[in-house]
Write a protein that holds these residues in place. Structure first.
Motif, mmCIF file in Angstrom:
data_model
loop_
_atom_site.group_PDB
_atom_site.id
_atom_site.type_symbol
_atom_site.label_atom_id
_atom_site.label_comp_id
_atom_site.label_asym_id
_atom_site.label_seq_id
_atom_site.Cartn_x
_atom_site.Cartn_y
_atom_site.Cartn_z
ATOM 1 N N ASP A 69 0.811 -1.227 0.000
ATOM 2 C CA ASP A 69 0.000 0.000 0.000
ATOM 3 C C ASP A 69 0.844 1.278 0.000
ATOM 4 O OD1 ASP A 69 -2.364 -1.548 0.134
ATOM 5 O OD2 ASP A 69 -2.219 -1.648 2.320
ATOM 6 N N GLU A 70 2.162 1.166 -0.176
ATOM 7 C CA GLU A 70 3.002 2.355 -0.248
ATOM 8 C C GLU A 70 3.148 2.794 -1.697
ATOM 9 O OE1 GLU A 70 7.253 4.047 1.528
ATOM 10 O OE2 GLU A 70 6.918 1.877 1.394
ATOM 11 N N ALA A 71 3.025 4.099 -1.941
ATOM 12 C CA ALA A 71 3.118 4.623 -3.299
ATOM 13 C C ALA A 71 4.543 4.497 -3.826
ATOM 14 C CB ALA A 71 2.681 6.085 -3.321
ATOM 15 N N PRO A 72 4.721 4.210 -5.118
ATOM 16 C CA PRO A 72 6.063 4.170 -5.699
ATOM 17 C C PRO A 72 6.775 5.504 -5.486
ATOM 18 C CG PRO A 72 4.457 3.248 -7.222
ATOM 19 C CD PRO A 72 3.669 3.846 -6.106
ATOM 20 N N GLY A 73 8.061 5.433 -5.134
ATOM 21 C CA GLY A 73 8.847 6.637 -4.947
ATOM 22 C C GLY A 73 8.722 7.278 -3.579
ATOM 23 N N ASN A 74 7.879 6.722 -2.708
ATOM 24 C CA ASN A 74 7.784 7.265 -1.349
ATOM 25 C C ASN A 74 9.066 6.956 -0.567
ATOM 26 O OD1 ASN A 74 5.995 8.482 0.835
ATOM 27 N ND2 ASN A 74 6.516 6.525 1.806
ATOM 28 N N SER A 75 9.608 5.770 -0.791
ATOM 29 C CA SER A 75 10.848 5.337 -0.149
ATOM 30 C C SER A 75 11.756 4.719 -1.204
ATOM 31 C CB SER A 75 10.564 4.308 0.954
ATOM 32 O OG SER A 75 9.726 4.856 1.955
ATOM 33 N N GLY A 76 13.021 4.522 -0.841
ATOM 34 C CA GLY A 76 13.931 3.887 -1.783
ATOM 35 C C GLY A 76 15.357 4.320 -1.569
ATOM 36 N N THR A 77 16.203 4.058 -2.566
ATOM 37 C CA THR A 77 17.627 4.348 -2.462
ATOM 38 C C THR A 77 17.978 5.642 -3.196
ATOM 39 O OG1 THR A 77 18.122 3.007 -4.420
ATOM 40 C CG2 THR A 77 18.238 1.921 -2.271
ATOM 41 N N LEU A 78 18.807 6.447 -2.556
ATOM 42 C CA LEU A 78 19.335 7.672 -3.144
ATOM 43 C C LEU A 78 20.847 7.473 -3.256
ATOM 44 C CD1 LEU A 78 18.600 10.612 -4.012
ATOM 45 C CD2 LEU A 78 19.212 11.308 -1.683
ATOM 46 N N ILE A 79 21.342 7.404 -4.485
ATOM 47 C CA ILE A 79 22.735 7.036 -4.720
ATOM 48 C C ILE A 79 23.566 8.287 -4.976
ATOM 49 C CG2 ILE A 79 24.297 5.669 -6.142
ATOM 50 C CD1 ILE A 79 21.942 3.849 -6.806
ATOM 51 N N VAL A 80 24.614 8.437 -4.182
ATOM 52 C CA VAL A 80 25.491 9.608 -4.288
ATOM 53 C C VAL A 80 26.729 9.232 -5.089
ATOM 54 C CG1 VAL A 80 26.767 11.372 -3.012
ATOM 55 C CG2 VAL A 80 24.665 10.403 -2.048
ATOM 56 N N ASP A 119 16.074 -11.987 -5.618
ATOM 57 C CA ASP A 119 16.114 -13.088 -4.657
ATOM 58 C C ASP A 119 14.936 -13.056 -3.689
ATOM 59 O OD1 ASP A 119 18.448 -13.828 -5.865
ATOM 60 O OD2 ASP A 119 19.775 -13.071 -4.282
ATOM 61 N N LEU A 120 14.543 -11.837 -3.269
ATOM 62 C CA LEU A 120 13.487 -11.717 -2.259
ATOM 63 C C LEU A 120 12.193 -11.149 -2.821
ATOM 64 C CD1 LEU A 120 15.617 -10.348 0.731
ATOM 65 C CD2 LEU A 120 14.932 -12.711 0.267
ATOM 66 N N ALA A 121 12.139 -10.985 -4.130
ATOM 67 C CA ALA A 121 10.939 -10.456 -4.795
ATOM 68 C C ALA A 121 10.523 -9.117 -4.180
ATOM 69 C CB ALA A 121 9.790 -11.461 -4.717
ATOM 70 N N LEU A 122 11.472 -8.196 -4.096
ATOM 71 C CA LEU A 122 11.225 -6.887 -3.491
ATOM 72 C C LEU A 122 10.986 -5.824 -4.559
ATOM 73 C CD1 LEU A 122 14.120 -6.765 -0.839
ATOM 74 C CD2 LEU A 122 11.794 -7.658 -0.540
ATOM 75 N N ASP A 123 10.202 -4.826 -4.210
ATOM 76 C CA ASP A 123 10.104 -3.616 -5.014
ATOM 77 C C ASP A 123 10.992 -2.571 -4.354
ATOM 78 O OD1 ASP A 123 8.215 -4.445 -6.974
ATOM 79 O OD2 ASP A 123 6.621 -4.262 -5.491
ATOM 80 N N VAL A 124 12.145 -2.301 -4.943
ATOM 81 C CA VAL A 124 13.070 -1.297 -4.417
ATOM 82 C C VAL A 124 13.153 -0.167 -5.431
ATOM 83 C CG1 VAL A 124 15.397 -0.806 -3.600
ATOM 84 C CG2 VAL A 124 14.393 -3.058 -3.192
ATOM 85 N N ASP A 125 12.670 0.995 -5.049
ATOM 86 C CA ASP A 125 12.655 2.133 -5.965
ATOM 87 C C ASP A 125 13.961 2.920 -5.873
ATOM 88 O OD1 ASP A 125 10.020 1.619 -6.816
ATOM 89 O OD2 ASP A 125 9.197 2.687 -5.090
#
Length: 414
Positions: A299-310, A334-340
């Motif tokens: 139920d979390e919207a895409p782009g609400n959380s995720g990785t910010l790469i510097v 491997d874990l079937a994750l949605d990582v934005d």
């Protein structure tokens, strides 16, 4: 005093207004997305429609104030002030106060699910800590004050000699007013020290202990406030502890170790709108735990959380970026994750370094997914703030890095 105005049927009006009331009007107008002149116009119209005068406002020390009003509005307002027995300055002050009271400051928008921003790159020295601190500070600034922001689209002009956009253009916007927790997840403790605090003692409690299931108390007891009026009580820090050097070893025997960071921070999530994790330069189990924590929840919207790469505008950052994204993609599969991916931040950029810097920046801009969401200059104020052990946005709130970091905070909050 009035003078003609070329904008339609409005005329320039010069009167006086207390500085404190003018500032409140300026902030509130921006908060509601309207021009100050329209707010004053609406306030005068409402004041003229009242059946009686309002309580007098202290206008001592009032300073010159100019705006643009319809010609008939100002003429009628002057007549009403005279018939009601109040000065133009008092009538104007009451009109502004009436508009302010009728248009309260909008509530700060809070995310339905706490935002979790994982600031990472396995290459050291790219400035992850500075980006974590600066973005967190920008997210927590006072929503009742205006701060200078570099409009985010302007960093594209750095590469386009034919672009007429002013890359230094600023816009005054209200602070974002978010409740922010900065987590120093790096055993080196740079974030902790830069913000004027000491790492947690090895013989006490720590985030590492809580992740390993050996917490000695409430995690909230370890959190400290970053004291500055710009952030009030909205910006907090979970300090580092040198025991994090052993985190990967301790996680090796923990059940569902990829969820260890999430289990530890679950107890404090309700207190915050945004949690930023300053990751160590590592591709070990700690990075797995951070990536898992930043995954998209049900139920979390895409782009609400995720990785910010510097990254930096040089070649070695590209190699490190490839290793990091490979690890993230493996976790996804491997874990079937949605990582934005929230985006790339090109840090320490200096065009004076010539072709290497400009061509490397162009290469980052060409990636598109994840896209570049910020370009932060390599300037002295950040180094000075570190030496002073103060937040950059408090030490030099109007410097180029500060205004760019505010744009970054807004870009990743869309």
């Amino acid at each position: 005093m009035t003078s003609p105005d070329s904008r339609g049927d409005r005329e320039k009006v010069v009167s006086k207004l207390p500085a404190w009331l003018r500032q409140e009007l300026k902030v509130r107008a921006v908060q509601h997305g309207i021009d100050m002149q329209d707010a004053v116009d609406a306030g005068i119209s409402a004041w003229r429609g009242l059946g009686s005068n309002l309580a007098a406002i202290d206008t001592s020390g009032a300073e010159s104030f100019a705006t643009f009003l319809p010609a008939e509005q100002w003429t009628g307002f002057k007549a009403d002030c005279k018939s009601r027995g109040v000065s133009l300055i008092q009538g104007l002050a009451q009109s502004v106060r009436l508009w302010l009271d009728s248009n309260p400051a909008p509530a700060v928008k809070r995310p339905a699910i706490v935002r979790r921003i994982i600031v990472c790159n396995q290459k050291g020295g790219v400035g992850k800590t500075a980006i974590t601190a600066g973005a967190g500070e920008a997210l927590a600034e006072d929503p009742a004050a205006l701060v200078p922001v570099r409009v985010s689209k302007h960093f594209a002009a750095l590469l386009d000699e034919d672009d007429t956009t002013d890359p230094l253009a600023l816009e005054d916007l209200p602070g974002l007013g978010q409740r922010v927790l900065l987590v120093d997840f790096d055993p080196q403790g740079h974030l902790t020290k830069q913000l004027g605090h000491e790492p947690l003692p090895m013989d006490g409690d720590s985030l590492t202990n809580h992740m390993a299931g050996d917490g000695k108390g409430d995690l909230s007891d370890l959190i400290v406030t970053i004291d500055d009026d710009r952030f009030a009580d909205r910006l907090h820090l979970l300090p580092a502890c040198a025991d994090a050097f052993l985190l990967d070893v301790r996680l090796a025997s923990v059940r569902a170790r990829e969820a260890a960071l999430e289990r530890a921070l679950a107890a404090v999530e309700a207190d915050y709108d945004v949690i930023l994790i300053d990751c160590p330069p590592s591709l070990g189990l700690s990075m797995d735990a951070a990536t898992y924590y930043g995954r998209r929840r049900p139920d979390e919207a895409p782009g609400n959380s995720g990785t910010l790469i510097v990254v930096q505008a040089e070649d070695s950052s590209a190699d490190a970026y490839g290793l990091l994204t490979s690890q993230i993609e493996d976790m996804r599969d491997d874990l079937a994750l949605d990582v934005d991916y929230l985006g790339l931040v090109v840090n320490h950029y200096d065009a004076r370094r010539g072709y290497i810097a400009t061509s490397s920046l162009q290469s980052w801009m060409d990636i598109k997914d994840p896209r570049v969401v910020g370009v932060i200059g390599d300037l002295k104020e950040q180094k000075e703030a570190v030496r002073a052990k103060r937040p950059l946005l408090a030490y030099a709130p109007r410097c180029e890095q500060s205004v760019a970091l505010r744009a970054l905070a807004r870009e990743i909050s869309k």
